[in-house]
Scaffold this active site. Structure first.
Site, PDB file in Angstrom:
ATOM      1  N   HIS A  34     -26.763 -39.966   7.497  1.00 28.44           N
ATOM      2  CA  HIS A  34     -25.416 -39.965   6.916  1.00 28.44           C
ATOM      3  C   HIS A  34     -25.330 -41.103   5.895  1.00 28.44           C
ATOM      4  CE1 HIS A  34     -24.886 -43.339   9.628  1.00 28.44           C
ATOM      5  NE2 HIS A  34     -25.154 -42.568  10.677  1.00 28.44           N
ATOM      6  N   HIS A  37     -27.082 -44.497   6.657  1.00 23.92           N
ATOM      7  CA  HIS A  37     -28.520 -44.516   6.360  1.00 23.92           C
ATOM      8  C   HIS A  37     -28.745 -44.533   4.840  1.00 23.92           C
ATOM      9  CE1 HIS A  37     -28.309 -42.207  10.285  1.00 23.92           C
ATOM     10  NE2 HIS A  37     -29.156 -43.163  10.624  1.00 23.92           N
ATOM     11  N   ASP A 149     -25.703 -51.839  14.119  1.00 23.87           N
ATOM     12  CA  ASP A 149     -26.431 -52.160  15.350  1.00 23.87           C
ATOM     13  C   ASP A 149     -26.801 -53.643  15.283  1.00 23.87           C
ATOM     14  OD1 ASP A 149     -27.042 -49.284  16.559  1.00 23.87           O
ATOM     15  OD2 ASP A 149     -27.295 -49.187  14.400  1.00 23.87           O
ATOM     16  N   ILE A 175     -21.177 -49.025   7.161  1.00 25.06           N
ATOM     17  CA  ILE A 175     -20.478 -48.011   6.363  1.00 25.06           C
ATOM     18  C   ILE A 175     -19.552 -47.228   7.298  1.00 25.06           C
ATOM     19  CG2 ILE A 175     -20.745 -45.997   4.857  1.00 25.06           C
ATOM     20  CD1 ILE A 175     -21.890 -48.600   3.636  1.00 25.06           C
ATOM     21  N   SER A 185     -24.634 -41.056  13.835  1.00 19.60           N
ATOM     22  CA  SER A 185     -25.120 -39.698  14.128  1.00 19.60           C
ATOM     23  C   SER A 185     -24.435 -39.173  15.385  1.00 19.60           C
ATOM     24  CB  SER A 185     -26.634 -39.719  14.332  1.00 19.60           C
ATOM     25  OG  SER A 185     -27.270 -40.362  13.249  1.00 19.60           O
TER      26      SER A 185
HETATM   27  P1  AMP Z   1     -30.255 -44.751  13.679  1.00 19.11           P
HETATM   28  O1  AMP Z   1     -30.749 -43.523  12.978  1.00 19.11           O
HETATM   29  O2  AMP Z   1     -28.918 -44.566  14.316  1.00 19.11           O
HETATM   30  O3  AMP Z   1     -31.292 -45.360  14.589  1.00 19.11           O
HETATM   31  O4  AMP Z   1     -30.000 -45.828  12.537  1.00 19.11           O
HETATM   32  C1  AMP Z   1     -31.018 -46.185  11.635  1.00 19.11           C
HETATM   33  C2  AMP Z   1     -30.558 -47.371  10.849  1.00 19.11           C
HETATM   34  O5  AMP Z   1     -29.365 -47.070  10.149  1.00 19.11           O
HETATM   35  C3  AMP Z   1     -30.239 -48.593  11.748  1.00 19.11           C
HETATM   36  O6  AMP Z   1     -30.713 -49.769  11.132  1.00 19.11           O
HETATM   37  C4  AMP Z   1     -28.735 -48.558  11.812  1.00 19.11           C
HETATM   38  O7  AMP Z   1     -28.165 -49.832  12.058  1.00 19.11           O
HETATM   39  C5  AMP Z   1     -28.386 -48.051  10.441  1.00 19.11           C
HETATM   40  N1  AMP Z   1     -27.040 -47.464  10.449  1.00 19.11           N
HETATM   41  C6  AMP Z   1     -26.591 -46.480  11.264  1.00 19.11           C
HETATM   42  N2  AMP Z   1     -25.285 -46.258  11.050  1.00 19.11           N
HETATM   43  C7  AMP Z   1     -24.896 -47.128  10.080  1.00 19.11           C
HETATM   44  C8  AMP Z   1     -23.668 -47.406   9.425  1.00 19.11           C
HETATM   45  N3  AMP Z   1     -22.548 -46.746   9.720  1.00 19.11           N
HETATM   46  N4  AMP Z   1     -23.642 -48.372   8.486  1.00 19.11           N
HETATM   47  C9  AMP Z   1     -24.761 -49.066   8.181  1.00 19.11           C
HETATM   48  N5  AMP Z   1     -25.958 -48.863   8.760  1.00 19.11           N
HETATM   49  C10 AMP Z   1     -26.024 -47.901   9.701  1.00 19.11           C
END
Ligand code: AMP
Length: 283
Positions: A34, A37, A149, A175, A185
């Protein structure tokens, strides 16, 4: 844009880029990408010659009763988003490719004992292990992680320092949707009523942030946040905590840079959000 599924073919491409003297930015993800990412990929695009995005739902960071099987996946959509953001390579391995018969894990102490680590005991060991492997496979100069995170970001920074990985960890801002909900997600699990209820997380943190000031006792801060969340009948608090921004250990007053982080179940979906406060900078 290329895609790879094996460690060997990924290494081959990376080595070739390195031989040409090109810099590499890595964005580790679990897919179902999204705008959160996308912001990491865009930043990596600006700061590096080549951008690698990994899309891997990492089984070792899920506990036995968590949502590994249900975790949303849409690789075709992920590839389109990566291409739009100018990624050069998407690495999309199967769990067997990443782990085979592995019995070596990376564990981090203390920083992983609080917040999400308390409710998800194996989580950060899984994260540190897979991120270490991705660092070895993609050999990045810079790796990009979201402040969404925040404990993960602090842990990866500490792991990189402790284990002498030769790369820079870049933290990127959270974001949000237009109404304040942090993009995730896992938001896809929410039905319409739960989606509305989920706004209690950002609303409560806004209230907390407005109250934050140097020297404030964190009990007061946490109570204000708790009370706001408890107004929402569909919400069940996992934790509301204020910790030292570096060590992730609880603090009694805002007397140093702190992280206020929350995890809240909305129905069956566990959502996290946070804000940082540095009394020297934000007072
Ligand atoms: P994930 O796919 O959820 O493991 O996230 C992959 C990366 O994207 C991690 O470093 C998350 O912290 C980052 N991420 C996920 N959601 C957001 C968001 N809303 N804003 C900024 N970074 C994000």
């Amino acid at each position: 844009m290329q895609t790879t599924t094996t460690i060997e073919e990924t290494r081959k491409l990376v080595k070739d880029w390195k031989r040409q003297g090109l810099t590499i930015g890595l964005v580790p993800t679990m897919g179902y990408l999204h705008e959160g990412h996308a912001s990491l990929i865009a930043r990596a695009r600006k700061e590096n010659d080549r951008v690698v995005v990994s899309v891997f739902v990492n089984p070792t960071q899920f506990g036995p009763n968590e949502d590994l099987e249900a975790y949303p996946r849409d690789f075709a959509h992920d590839c389109r988003l990566c291409e739009e953001q100018g990624a050069d390579l998407v690495f999309h391995p199967e769990p067997e490719e990443m782990y085979q018969d592995a019995c070596t894990y990376v564990n981090i102490r203390t920083l992983s004992d609080t917040l999400c680590g308390k409710s998800r005991p194996v989580h950060f060991s899984g994260v540190c292990t897979v991120v270490s492997k991705l660092f070895h496979i993609a050999a990045p100069d810079r790796a990009y992680f979201g402040e969404k995170d925040a404990q993960q970001l602090a842990i990866i920074k500490k792991m990189v320092k402790d284990l002498d990985f030769d790369l820079e960890v870049v933290g990127c801002p959270i974001i949000r949707e237009a109404d304040g909900l942090a993009k995730s997600s896992r938001n896809t699990y929410l039905n319409a009523q739960e989606r509305q209820a989920a706004l209690c997380l950002s609303r409560a943190l806004q209230k907390g942030k407005a109250l934050a000031k140097p020297g404030l006792d964190t009990k007061t801060l946490k109570n204000v946040i708790r009370e706001e969340i408890e107004k929402e009948p569909l919400a069940r608090i996992d934790y509301v905590e204020t910790v030292d921004a570096l060590t992730m250990q609880p603090v009694e007053a805002i007397d140093r840079p702190v992280l206020t982080a929350i995890a809240v179940y909305i129905g069956k979906t566990r959502l996290i959000d946070n804000f940082s406060y540095d009394p020297e900078v934000q007072a």
